[in-house]
Motif scaffolding. Structure first.
Motif, PDB file in Angstrom:
ATOM      1  N   ARG A  72       0.617  -1.152   0.006  1.00 58.24           N
ATOM      2  CA  ARG A  72       0.126  -0.027  -0.214  1.00 58.24           C
ATOM      3  C   ARG A  72       0.935   1.251   0.107  1.00 58.24           C
ATOM      4  NH1 ARG A  72      -3.182  -3.918   2.522  1.00 58.24           N
ATOM      5  NH2 ARG A  72      -5.174  -3.960   1.917  1.00 58.24           N
ATOM      6  N   PHE A 125     -17.805   3.896   2.750  1.00 59.38           N
ATOM      7  CA  PHE A 125     -17.903   2.560   3.242  1.00 59.38           C
ATOM      8  C   PHE A 125     -17.341   2.694   4.810  1.00 59.38           C
ATOM      9  CE2 PHE A 125     -14.848  -1.085   4.072  1.00 59.38           C
ATOM     10  CZ  PHE A 125     -15.510  -2.258   3.990  1.00 59.38           C
ATOM     11  N   TYR A 126     -16.338   3.518   4.965  1.00 51.87           N
ATOM     12  CA  TYR A 126     -15.825   3.418   6.409  1.00 51.87           C
ATOM     13  C   TYR A 126     -16.494   4.342   7.344  1.00 51.87           C
ATOM     14  CZ  TYR A 126     -11.350   0.944   4.888  1.00 51.87           C
ATOM     15  OH  TYR A 126     -10.595  -0.010   4.450  1.00 51.87           O
ATOM     16  N   LEU A 159      -5.542  -5.040   8.851  1.00 55.48           N
ATOM     17  CA  LEU A 159      -4.556  -4.148   8.150  1.00 55.48           C
ATOM     18  C   LEU A 159      -4.534  -2.902   7.876  1.00 55.48           C
ATOM     19  CD1 LEU A 159      -6.564  -6.179   4.843  1.00 55.48           C
ATOM     20  CD2 LEU A 159      -4.528  -6.877   6.155  1.00 55.48           C
ATOM     21  N   THR A 181      -6.485  -0.318   7.142  1.00 55.66           N
ATOM     22  CA  THR A 181      -6.804   0.340   6.143  1.00 55.66           C
ATOM     23  C   THR A 181      -7.964   1.459   6.396  1.00 55.66           C
ATOM     24  OG1 THR A 181      -8.435  -1.351   5.459  1.00 55.66           O
ATOM     25  CG2 THR A 181      -6.449  -1.338   4.397  1.00 55.66           C
ATOM     26  N   LYS A 228      -6.603   6.900  -0.106  1.00 52.13           N
ATOM     27  CA  LYS A 228      -6.125   6.063  -0.891  1.00 52.13           C
ATOM     28  C   LYS A 228      -4.885   6.649  -1.530  1.00 52.13           C
ATOM     29  CE  LYS A 228      -8.747   2.507   0.495  1.00 52.13           C
ATOM     30  NZ  LYS A 228      -8.122   1.880   1.528  1.00 52.13           N
TER      31      LYS A 228
END
Ligand code: IYR
Length: 222
Positions: free
Chosen positions: A40, A96-97, A112, A114, A118
């Motif tokens: 990432r 989403f988050y 992860l 995340t 991004k």
């Protein structure tokens, strides 16, 4: 043997590899693949287009339902297009988050670390999107997801064999890629940022399943 074919067939008689050599290659292949990690944090260092071409050539050798090869890979290194993809992906990821209440996702993803941010979508020199073709010329394709999934596996392995890193990124939902990349009627399947890992890249300290967890010999080995 003479078989009666109704379509063209050609001989396929590759030289048989002695098993010792085959096993040695298999061990080397496992060792190579075991060094792969999803990344990432990418370096912005450039990667030649030929590397992308080679990875897609590898993907294009995958088996597929009825040999329909229901995939299309769209690659870009255009900074403006990458930025637009990042902006759209981050919008989806933010929803989403932060807006959807999905505790079981949160738990599964915790290790992860995340989030909706991004940056890699702009930093990685290449973005490649694998599209799945549910239809071709108005005809349904068979085992579409399986076929594209196998092709993506070959693609990832080819990138790794070239010393390149990627991530199987699946912003949720990712239909925005259909419009941004002009592939109407095709389903975005995986978005791959591609490049070298950043000098300070880190990955979660995960372990892989052991062979015993991954393989069962039913009925013994006698
Ligand atoms: N699409 C989100 C969430 C996410 C989902 C899975 I499954 C992962 O393995 C990792 C992340 C994101 O990319 O952040």
């Amino acid at each position: 043997m003479t078989r009666k074919h109704t379509h063209p067939f050609v001989p396929y008689t590759p030289p048989r590899l002695p098993i010792e050599d085959g096993l040695a290659r298999g061990r080397a292949w496992c060792e190579l693949l075991d060094e792969r990690r999803s990344v990432r944090w990418f370096s912005p260092d450039p990667v030649p287009a030929e590397a992308i071409e080679l990875a897609v050539r590898a993907a294009n050798t995958a088996p597929s339902g009825a040999h329909q090869q229901p995939w299309r890979f769209v690659a870009t290194r255009d900074p403006d297009l990458k930025r637009r993809i990042r902006v759209a992906a981050e919008e989806e990821e933010h929803r989403f988050y932060h807006e959807r209440e999905i505790p079981e996702w949160r738990e599964a993803l915790a290790r992860l670390e995340t989030d909706a941010h991004k940056e890699f979508l702009e930093v990685a020199p290449w973005l490649v999107v694998a599209f799945a073709q549910k239809q071709q010329d108005g005809r349904k394709t068979y085992y579409t997801s399986e076929s594209v999934g196998i092709a993506c596996g070959f693609f990832i392995a080819a990138l790794h064999s070239m010393g390149l890193a990627t991530l199987t990124h699946t912003p949720n939902p990712m239909t925005f890629l259909t419009d941004l990349l002009g592939r109407p009627g095709e389903r975005p399947y995986i978005l791959f940022p591609i490049g070298y890992p950043a000098d300070d890249c880190e990955v979660p300290d995960l372990r892989r399943k052991t062979l015993e967890e991954a393989l069962t010999f039913e009925g013994g080995l006698a």
